[in-house]
Every structure is written in C-alpha cells, then in structure tokens.
Design a protein around this motif. Structure first.
Motif, PDB file in Angstrom:
ATOM      1  N   LEU A 103       0.867  -1.176   0.000  1.00 56.89           N
ATOM      2  CA  LEU A 103       0.000   0.000   0.000  1.00 56.89           C
ATOM      3  C   LEU A 103       0.894   1.213   0.000  1.00 56.89           C
ATOM      4  CD1 LEU A 103      -1.482   2.446   1.530  1.00 56.89           C
ATOM      5  CD2 LEU A 103      -3.004   0.982   0.219  1.00 56.89           C
ATOM      6  N   SER A 104       0.723   2.052  -1.014  1.00 54.68           N
ATOM      7  CA  SER A 104       1.427   3.327  -0.959  1.00 54.68           C
ATOM      8  C   SER A 104       0.572   4.381  -1.627  1.00 54.68           C
ATOM      9  CB  SER A 104       2.800   3.241  -1.604  1.00 54.68           C
ATOM     10  OG  SER A 104       3.565   4.343  -1.164  1.00 54.68           O
ATOM     11  N   GLY A 105       0.888   5.629  -1.352  1.00 58.90           N
ATOM     12  CA  GLY A 105       0.079   6.688  -1.932  1.00 58.90           C
ATOM     13  C   GLY A 105       0.779   8.020  -1.874  1.00 58.90           C
ATOM     14  N   MET A 106       0.099   9.020  -2.392  1.00 54.65           N
ATOM     15  CA  MET A 106       0.619  10.390  -2.375  1.00 54.65           C
ATOM     16  C   MET A 106      -0.536  11.355  -2.232  1.00 54.65           C
ATOM     17  SD  MET A 106       3.301  10.783  -5.458  1.00 54.65           S
ATOM     18  CE  MET A 106       4.358   9.426  -5.905  1.00 54.65           C
ATOM     19  N   ARG A 107      -0.197  12.519  -1.723  1.00 57.01           N
ATOM     20  CA  ARG A 107      -1.187  13.591  -1.762  1.00 57.01           C
ATOM     21  C   ARG A 107      -1.268  14.103  -3.193  1.00 57.01           C
ATOM     22  NH1 ARG A 107       1.491  17.127   2.656  1.00 57.01           N
ATOM     23  NH2 ARG A 107       3.155  15.717   2.090  1.00 57.01           N
TER      24      ARG A 107
ATOM     25  N   LEU B 195      -3.021   4.717  -3.347  1.00 51.06           N
ATOM     26  CA  LEU B 195      -4.003   5.616  -2.765  1.00 51.06           C
ATOM     27  C   LEU B 195      -3.746   7.082  -3.142  1.00 51.06           C
ATOM     28  CD1 LEU B 195      -5.766   5.922   0.222  1.00 51.06           C
ATOM     29  CD2 LEU B 195      -3.574   6.919   0.722  1.00 51.06           C
TER      30      LEU B 195
ATOM     31  N   ALA C 156      -4.231  10.479  -1.593  1.00 51.30           N
ATOM     32  CA  ALA C 156      -4.512  10.947  -0.224  1.00 51.30           C
ATOM     33  C   ALA C 156      -5.156  12.338  -0.287  1.00 51.30           C
ATOM     34  CB  ALA C 156      -3.223  10.946   0.593  1.00 51.30           C
TER      35      ALA C 156
ATOM     36  N   HIS D  10      -5.718  13.989   3.138  1.00 49.44           N
ATOM     37  CA  HIS D  10      -4.472  14.475   3.742  1.00 49.44           C
ATOM     38  C   HIS D  10      -4.103  15.882   3.257  1.00 49.44           C
ATOM     39  CE1 HIS D  10      -3.047  10.358   5.208  1.00 49.44           C
ATOM     40  NE2 HIS D  10      -2.862  11.164   6.225  1.00 49.44           N
TER      41      HIS D  10
ATOM     42  N   TYR E 218      -2.414  13.342  11.282  1.00 56.15           N
ATOM     43  CA  TYR E 218      -2.011  12.923   9.928  1.00 56.15           C
ATOM     44  C   TYR E 218      -1.563  11.459   9.868  1.00 56.15           C
ATOM     45  CZ  TYR E 218       0.356  13.499   5.357  1.00 56.15           C
ATOM     46  OH  TYR E 218       0.748  13.369   4.053  1.00 56.15           O
TER      47      TYR E 218
ATOM     48  N   GLN F 240      -3.005   8.020   7.988  1.00 62.62           N
ATOM     49  CA  GLN F 240      -2.123   7.216   7.137  1.00 62.62           C
ATOM     50  C   GLN F 240      -2.105   5.754   7.594  1.00 62.62           C
ATOM     51  OE1 GLN F 240       1.394   9.218   5.941  1.00 62.62           O
ATOM     52  NE2 GLN F 240       2.426   7.383   5.201  1.00 62.62           N
TER      53      GLN F 240
ATOM     54  N   ASP G 246      -5.070   4.205   6.204  1.00 59.90           N
ATOM     55  CA  ASP G 246      -4.878   3.946   4.760  1.00 59.90           C
ATOM     56  C   ASP G 246      -4.180   2.608   4.535  1.00 59.90           C
ATOM     57  OD1 ASP G 246      -5.792   6.529   4.340  1.00 59.90           O
ATOM     58  OD2 ASP G 246      -3.791   7.391   4.058  1.00 59.90           O
ATOM     59  N   ILE G 247      -3.127   2.420   5.319  1.00 57.52           N
ATOM     60  CA  ILE G 247      -2.291   1.225   5.117  1.00 57.52           C
ATOM     61  C   ILE G 247      -3.014  -0.031   5.614  1.00 57.52           C
ATOM     62  CG2 ILE G 247      -0.125   0.094   5.796  1.00 57.52           C
ATOM     63  CD1 ILE G 247       1.053   3.007   6.067  1.00 57.52           C
TER      64      ILE G 247
ATOM     65  N   VAL H  96       5.295  -1.046   2.618  1.00 56.85           N
ATOM     66  CA  VAL H  96       4.954   0.344   2.292  1.00 56.85           C
ATOM     67  C   VAL H  96       6.164   1.031   1.652  1.00 56.85           C
ATOM     68  CG1 VAL H  96       3.948   2.488   3.175  1.00 56.85           C
ATOM     69  CG2 VAL H  96       3.481   0.335   4.358  1.00 56.85           C
TER      70      VAL H  96
ATOM     71  N   VAL I 202       8.030   3.918   0.381  1.00 55.41           N
ATOM     72  CA  VAL I 202       7.925   5.373   0.487  1.00 55.41           C
ATOM     73  C   VAL I 202       9.323   5.994   0.612  1.00 55.41           C
ATOM     74  CG1 VAL I 202       5.641   5.682   1.531  1.00 55.41           C
ATOM     75  CG2 VAL I 202       7.554   5.016   2.974  1.00 55.41           C
TER      76      VAL I 202
ATOM     77  N   GLN J 153       8.703   9.573   5.104  1.00 56.28           N
ATOM     78  CA  GLN J 153       7.471   8.893   5.506  1.00 56.28           C
ATOM     79  C   GLN J 153       7.704   7.740   6.476  1.00 56.28           C
ATOM     80  OE1 GLN J 153       4.368   9.989   4.795  1.00 56.28           O
ATOM     81  NE2 GLN J 153       5.489  11.727   3.977  1.00 56.28           N
TER      82      GLN J 153
HETATM   83  N1  TRP Z   1       1.887  10.947   3.603  1.00 56.29           N
HETATM   84  C1  TRP Z   1       2.242  10.495   2.284  1.00 56.29           C
HETATM   85  C2  TRP Z   1       3.040  11.574   1.578  1.00 56.29           C
HETATM   86  O1  TRP Z   1       2.914  12.727   1.887  1.00 56.29           O
HETATM   87  C3  TRP Z   1       1.021  10.150   1.482  1.00 56.29           C
HETATM   88  C4  TRP Z   1       0.257   8.994   2.046  1.00 56.29           C
HETATM   89  C5  TRP Z   1      -0.987   9.024   2.595  1.00 56.29           C
HETATM   90  C6  TRP Z   1       0.700   7.642   2.119  1.00 56.29           C
HETATM   91  N2  TRP Z   1      -1.369   7.790   2.980  1.00 56.29           N
HETATM   92  C7  TRP Z   1      -0.365   6.921   2.710  1.00 56.29           C
HETATM   93  C8  TRP Z   1       1.877   6.993   1.749  1.00 56.29           C
HETATM   94  C9  TRP Z   1      -0.241   5.543   2.971  1.00 56.29           C
HETATM   95  C10 TRP Z   1       1.994   5.630   2.008  1.00 56.29           C
HETATM   96  C11 TRP Z   1       0.941   4.914   2.615  1.00 56.29           C
HETATM   97  O2  TRP Z   1       3.767  11.267   0.659  1.00 56.29           O
END
Ligand code: TRP
Length: 331
Positions: A11-15, A46, A48, A51, A135, A139, A142-143, A151, A153, A157
């Motif tokens: 699971l990974s993501g970005m704003r 994801l 975000a 976020h 925050y 997160q 999310d994970i 994860v 990142v 992070q």
């Molecule tokens: N906080 C991460 C960032 O700014 C974005 C993010 C939100 C994220 N939820 C996540 C990254 C879950 C990994 C897993 O880049």
C-alpha cells in the motif's frame, strides 16, 4: 491459498499535488512500478485527498490535481488492472478506521513525530489543527484498511509507518489479531535534489516535470547549479558535488564515467555537460510521453480508471471493517 493470495500486499500513496516531477519518480513511482511488475506483490495505490486538507483547507484544485497526478502515474507504468488506484475520500472506511485508531495513540506520541516537526517549521504553522496532528493516524488507516504489509515510500514517511506499526500492534493486542505489522521499503536512490540543490518540490519551483518537453527540460537545466569553483570552460570541476552530475548518474549511466573524467580534467564545460544531461533526461522521459498526452486529453478515462479502482478497493476495505467490528464486538 491461490497464487494471487500469496502475494504480499503493498500500500502506498501520495497527496494529489498535480503534475509529478522527477523527484516523485525517483523517490516513489519508479519503485512502485518495479514492485508491481515483479509479480511478487499486489499493489494498492491511494490518492490521499483528505491528507491535503491538513495543510490547505482549500479543496477547489484537488480533483484537477488528482487527474494530473494519475495521468503521470499511468504514463510511467502503473497498470490499473493490476494495481487499483483510488481516492481516500471515496471510501468511507478510511474515516471510520481513522476514528477507531485515534483512541489507540496518545497526543504526546504524535507530537514527537519528526516529519510533523519539520513540516510545521517549513510552513511556519504556529497553531496546529487536530486533524494535522492526526495525519499519521489517517495514514495508518490507509495502510491497514488494505492490510498492507509493505509500504514503499521516501525517507520522510518512515516515521509514519513506524506509528502505523505501533497502532497495528496495539489494536491486535486490545481486540484481536486483524492487522499485519507493515514494513517500510525505502527507495534505492536517495532523494533526487531540485535544480537549486534543495529538496525537489512543486512549491519551490525547482522541478523537472515528467510531462516537460525537450525545450523546457533544456531551459530548466541551464539554471541548474554546478560546481561554483568551475567558472571558466576549462577549469577542472568536482563532479562529486555537482547536481548535474547526480542527474547524469541517474539518467545517463552510460556516459557517467567519461563525463566524470572530462569534468575533472577540465575538458568538458558546464554548458556542454548540461546539454548532454538535458538530452539524456529527454530520452528517458520520451517513452512516457505518448501515454501522458493521451490521458491529458482523455480525463474522463482517467476518472473511470479511478472509479473502477475504488470499487475494487472498497471490497477489501469492507472485508477488513467486518473483521474489525467482529473482534471489537460491535454490530
Ligand atoms: N503521507 C504520504 C506523503 O505525503 C502520502 C500517504 C498518505 C501515504 N497515505 C499513505 C503513503 C499511505 C503511504 C501509505 O507522501
């Protein structure tokens, strides 16, 4: 277990910050694509969008920025068939799990988060909101909503994944084992600096974008900082401290040795070196361009891809929440 079930979940993501730059690519996207294509993992990606609101309550650009960001993800090789892409705001279970997790961590622990401290300083925030302090709790939701095990990142992070691990353990101990304790997977290449040698960031304007065309890359590259002691063409340079050389190492490995040698001896001037670097970056980005153009003209299709990802992610989210409610004896 079927083969698909044996795969570790990522699971990974970005704003959603809009168009992606080379720092996003090197720090995260490249890694995600590689893990996805290894077929050893099941990736979930994801967006975000909640976020974003922790540092900027203006939500008017979020959708446009999301579509720009996802066009880049798709262009560099995230395959939405394999790896669902979805928005946090559209899957209500993120908010629900966030609420439950918020009881399992102290405010003192959240105040010690080094990433938060850095951010408050950078943004000169004096009075932090409740949501911003939380925050990492969002997160963690999310994970763990996807029972993420890995994860991938950037370094900044890692403290958030650490908090996620603590919350997972605490939940499992308090109510019953539902969650894996996930691991951070750092990217191989350290942070790629921006054209001014500081962290590459959209707000600073020191980026090269994945969607930049040849002319823009050349123009931006001419502004890049090199060795300040190499003033005239034949002055010897110090590649080890030169930003442009870092870019050569990443995007032009075939010529790296020769460039190092000729920079040190003074045979290679900075202008020529920058031209070659811009050309290498342009060649590197060329294969992404056609797809990038296609998606920038077909935003509806991008939104359909996200909606489809949301349907698939929602299924997993519901399964997890069912288990959560069971062990908590709710419902
Ligand atoms: N906080 C991460 C960032 O700014 C974005 C993010 C939100 C994220 N939820 C996540 C990254 C879950 C990994 C897993 O880049």
């Amino acid at each position: 277990m079927t083969k698909e079930n044996k795969k570790k979940r990522i699971l990974s993501g970005m704003r959603p910050t809009g168009k992606m730059h080379l720092g996003n690519f090197v720090g995260a996207l490249e890694n995600w694509v590689e893990l996805q294509n290894s077929n050893k993992y099941k990736n979930y990606h994801l967006i975000a969008d909640y976020h974003v609101l922790t540092t900027n309550t203006d939500s008017s650009d979020i959708l446009d920025n999301t579509l720009d960001m996802i066009s880049d993800w798709l262009a560099v090789g995230i395959d939405p068939e394999k790896s669902p892409i979805f928005r946090q705001s559209q899957i209500k279970e993120h908010s629900e799990l966030h609420l439950i997790f918020s009881m399992l961590i102290t405010t003192a622990r959240l105040e010690r988060n080094p990433t938060l401290k850095e951010q408050l300083q950078d943004l000169k925030v004096e009075n932090i909101t409740y949501g911003h302090l939380g925050y990492p709790v969002l997160q963690a939701a999310d994970i763990l909503l996807y029972r993420g095990e890995v994860v991938p990142v950037g370094e900044d992070q890692a403290p958030h994944v650490e908090i996620t691990r603590e919350i997972a353990r605490k939940f499992n101990k308090t109510y019953g084992k539902v969650f894996p304790v996930p691991k951070t997977k750092l990217t191989n290449f350290a942070r790629l600096p921006g054209l001014d040698r500081k962290k590459m960031s959209k707000s600073v304007g020191n980026t090269i974008l994945i969607s930049d065309k040849k002319k823009e890359i050349e123009k931006k590259m001419m502004k890049a900082i090199t060795d300040p002691k190499k003033i005239r063409l034949h002055d010897p340079g110090r590649p080890e401290i030169c930003l442009v050389f870092t870019y050569h190492q990443k995007f032009n490995p075939e010529e790296e040795r020769e460039i190092k040698k000729n920079c040190k001896s003074g045979a290679l001037g900075c202008v020529e070196c920058k031209k070659r670097c811009a050309a290498a970056i342009n060649d590197f980005l060329a294969p992404f361009r056609e797809k990038r153009n296609y998606y920038s003209k077909n935003k509806d299709e991008v939104l359909d891809i996200i909606k489809d990802g949301e349907k698939r992610a929602q299924k997993v989210a519901l399964e997890t929440m069912k288990r959560v409610h069971e062990v908590m004896k709710l419902g």
